[in-house]
Scaffold this active site. Sequence first.
Site, PDB file in Angstrom:
ATOM      1  N   LYS A   1      -2.483   7.368  -1.339  1.00  0.00           N
ATOM      2  CA  LYS A   1      -3.580   6.970  -0.441  1.00  0.00           C
ATOM      3  C   LYS A   1      -4.895   7.389  -1.076  1.00  0.00           C
ATOM      4  CE  LYS A   1      -0.784   5.721   2.988  1.00  0.00           C
ATOM      5  NZ  LYS A   1      -0.691   4.473   3.728  1.00  0.00           N
TER       6      LYS A   1
ATOM      7  N   LYS B   1       5.538   6.404  -3.935  1.00  0.00           N
ATOM      8  CA  LYS B   1       5.596   4.945  -3.856  1.00  0.00           C
ATOM      9  C   LYS B   1       4.217   4.333  -3.739  1.00  0.00           C
ATOM     10  CE  LYS B   1       6.306   2.828   0.188  1.00  0.00           C
ATOM     11  NZ  LYS B   1       5.036   2.737   0.948  1.00  0.00           N
TER      12      LYS B   1
ATOM     13  N   ASP C   1       1.667   1.563  -2.075  1.00  0.00           N
ATOM     14  CA  ASP C   1       1.580   1.038  -0.719  1.00  0.00           C
ATOM     15  C   ASP C   1       1.981  -0.442  -0.714  1.00  0.00           C
ATOM     16  OD1 ASP C   1       1.190   1.470   2.003  1.00  0.00           O
ATOM     17  OD2 ASP C   1      -0.449   2.829   1.569  1.00  0.00           O
ATOM     18  N   GLU C   2       2.258  -0.953   0.470  1.00  0.00           N
ATOM     19  CA  GLU C   2       2.816  -2.310   0.557  1.00  0.00           C
ATOM     20  C   GLU C   2       1.863  -3.402   0.078  1.00  0.00           C
ATOM     21  OE1 GLU C   2       2.273  -0.288   3.126  1.00  0.00           O
ATOM     22  OE2 GLU C   2       0.651  -1.276   4.221  1.00  0.00           O
TER      23      GLU C   2
ATOM     24  N   HIS D   1      10.354  -2.265   1.697  1.00  0.00           N
ATOM     25  CA  HIS D   1       9.288  -2.053   2.681  1.00  0.00           C
ATOM     26  C   HIS D   1       9.352  -3.219   3.659  1.00  0.00           C
ATOM     27  CE1 HIS D   1       5.458  -1.161   4.495  1.00  0.00           C
ATOM     28  NE2 HIS D   1       5.421  -0.028   3.828  1.00  0.00           N
TER      29      HIS D   1
ATOM     30  N   LYS E   1       3.178   7.000  13.680  1.00  0.00           N
ATOM     31  CA  LYS E   1       2.145   6.067  14.153  1.00  0.00           C
ATOM     32  C   LYS E   1       2.677   4.668  14.486  1.00  0.00           C
ATOM     33  CE  LYS E   1       0.595   4.079   9.723  1.00  0.00           C
ATOM     34  NZ  LYS E   1      -0.370   4.092   8.640  1.00  0.00           N
TER      35      LYS E   1
HETATM   36  C1  CAP Z   1       2.699   5.140   5.788  1.00  0.00           C
HETATM   37  C2  CAP Z   1       2.637   3.719   5.296  1.00  0.00           C
HETATM   38  C3  CAP Z   1       3.791   2.747   5.606  1.00  0.00           C
HETATM   39  C4  CAP Z   1       4.225   2.683   7.054  1.00  0.00           C
HETATM   40  C5  CAP Z   1       4.875   1.384   7.475  1.00  0.00           C
HETATM   41  C6  CAP Z   1       1.363   3.135   5.834  1.00  0.00           C
HETATM   42  O1  CAP Z   1       1.483   5.817   5.583  1.00  0.00           O
HETATM   43  O2  CAP Z   1       2.524   3.721   3.904  1.00  0.00           O
HETATM   44  O3  CAP Z   1       3.403   1.506   5.136  1.00  0.00           O
HETATM   45  O4  CAP Z   1       5.126   3.727   7.160  1.00  0.00           O
HETATM   46  O5  CAP Z   1       5.603   1.532   8.636  1.00  0.00           O
HETATM   47  O6  CAP Z   1       0.596   2.604   5.063  1.00  0.00           O
HETATM   48  O7  CAP Z   1       1.191   3.175   7.026  1.00  0.00           O
HETATM   49  P1  CAP Z   1       1.011   7.049   6.465  1.00  0.00           P
HETATM   50  P2  CAP Z   1       7.203   1.538   8.654  1.00  0.00           P
HETATM   51  O8  CAP Z   1       2.023   8.146   6.218  1.00  0.00           O
HETATM   52  O9  CAP Z   1      -0.360   7.418   5.942  1.00  0.00           O
HETATM   53  O10 CAP Z   1       0.982   6.623   7.879  1.00  0.00           O
HETATM   54  O11 CAP Z   1       7.664   2.622   7.720  1.00  0.00           O
HETATM   55  O12 CAP Z   1       7.514   1.848  10.072  1.00  0.00           O
HETATM   56  O13 CAP Z   1       7.677   0.209   8.223  1.00  0.00           O
HETATM   57 MG    MG Z   2       2.124   1.691   3.636  1.00  0.00          MG
END
Ligand code: CAP
Ligand code: MG
Length: 408
Positions: free
Chosen positions: A148, A174, A176-177, A266, A306
Amino acid sequence: MGKYLNLYYKPTEEDLICKFYIEPNKISFEKCAEQLAAESSIGTWTEVKTMNKRIEKMSAKVFEINKKNRIVKIAYPIILFERANISQIMSSIAGNIFGMKTIKNLRLLDVEIPKVMIKSFKGPAIGLEDIRRIMKIKDFPIIGTIFKPKLGLTPKEMTKLAYKIYSAGVDYTKDDENLASMEFNRFEERVIRILDVVDKIKREQGRQVIYSPNITSQADKMLERAEFVKKQGGKCIMIDIITCGWSSLQFIVEKTRKMKPIIHAHRAGHAIFTRNKKHGISMLVIAKFARLAGVSALHTGTVVGKMEGKKSEVVEINNFLRSSMQGIKKVMPIASGGLHPKLVPQIIKILGSDLIINFGGGLWGHPLGPEAGAKAIRQAIEATIKGIPLEEYAKNKKELKIALKTWK
Ligand code: CAP
Ligand code: MG
């Protein structure tokens, strides 16, 4: 229409069974269920002159109706499906039916997949147990993080950070998506640099840490990227399975089967259709097909973080991923989204410790910086596994102490 409704029908071992929630729109419940079975198998809105006895036998059958709960169960003969073709299966049981005017709301809650169909899939080449074997981590959650800010860091910046946080106790990093290959951060440069760090950690500390680069793109580019990762000695690739789609996922899994990467799935975008409890598809159904397709690890929610996701649902999905399934390997659940050290005891209580726990903001937002963030997370997990309350464990650990004060 009668052929689609048969409450005396006993499904055979080879039928695929779907459990739907339905809300009819100005037609009876039975009629609505029949229309559903018709449109998702052999039928259409009217009788056609090309129908014959042989084809009639191939119809899906509504065999259970619970009007009070608005639940129906439909059995689909296996002959309706091409084996191991998830897109075709979805075009039947999760296709046109969702847009019919006669149905106000429709949700595919669960699917019972017959043994013959399961056997047509190969599942993961690398599953939950293989991830643990590769990383040499037993009986402890795998500690993961997402770099991040999610977009904007350069490969050089990520590399420096990677070294710091791996050294401070993170096992798994990892992308991010929504990070792919952009002008501020090209995929190849990022992979080369971060995998060098992975090697360095192995040389210096003897630990096999993992980097999960996001290969998400069009299918041919994803394959190039997966091959590139392999050439650089990488052991893992990440795919946004919902936005890429089943066909791309199955393509990558099959094309990389010999390379045996950990395939990190993801699920960005799943909530478009999983969130509304009256309409769409449940995450459980997605998890079942993702496992058959061959992912190694799958985001499944946290309950306490979250992202939306009911406890019973997340637990059911995690249990499914870790259960036996006709010889198809187990998949490692990934808990991610809004996590920080204070939540660790609850996560482990709810989901157990056989999973990857991912901390983004809850690591990078630590007031003393990312290394302290990584340490605080490891301390919180250690405390939980040892059964010591966090506040007590934090007495002589400043990283955890500050994290607990920062995030409540
Ligand atoms: C977590 C995360 C993931 C979420 C997606 C984000 O970051 O990288 O993409 O976990 O949800 O960008 O939100 P944080 P899920 O730890 O900063 O929240 O895993 O439920 O699919
Ligand atoms: Mg993410």
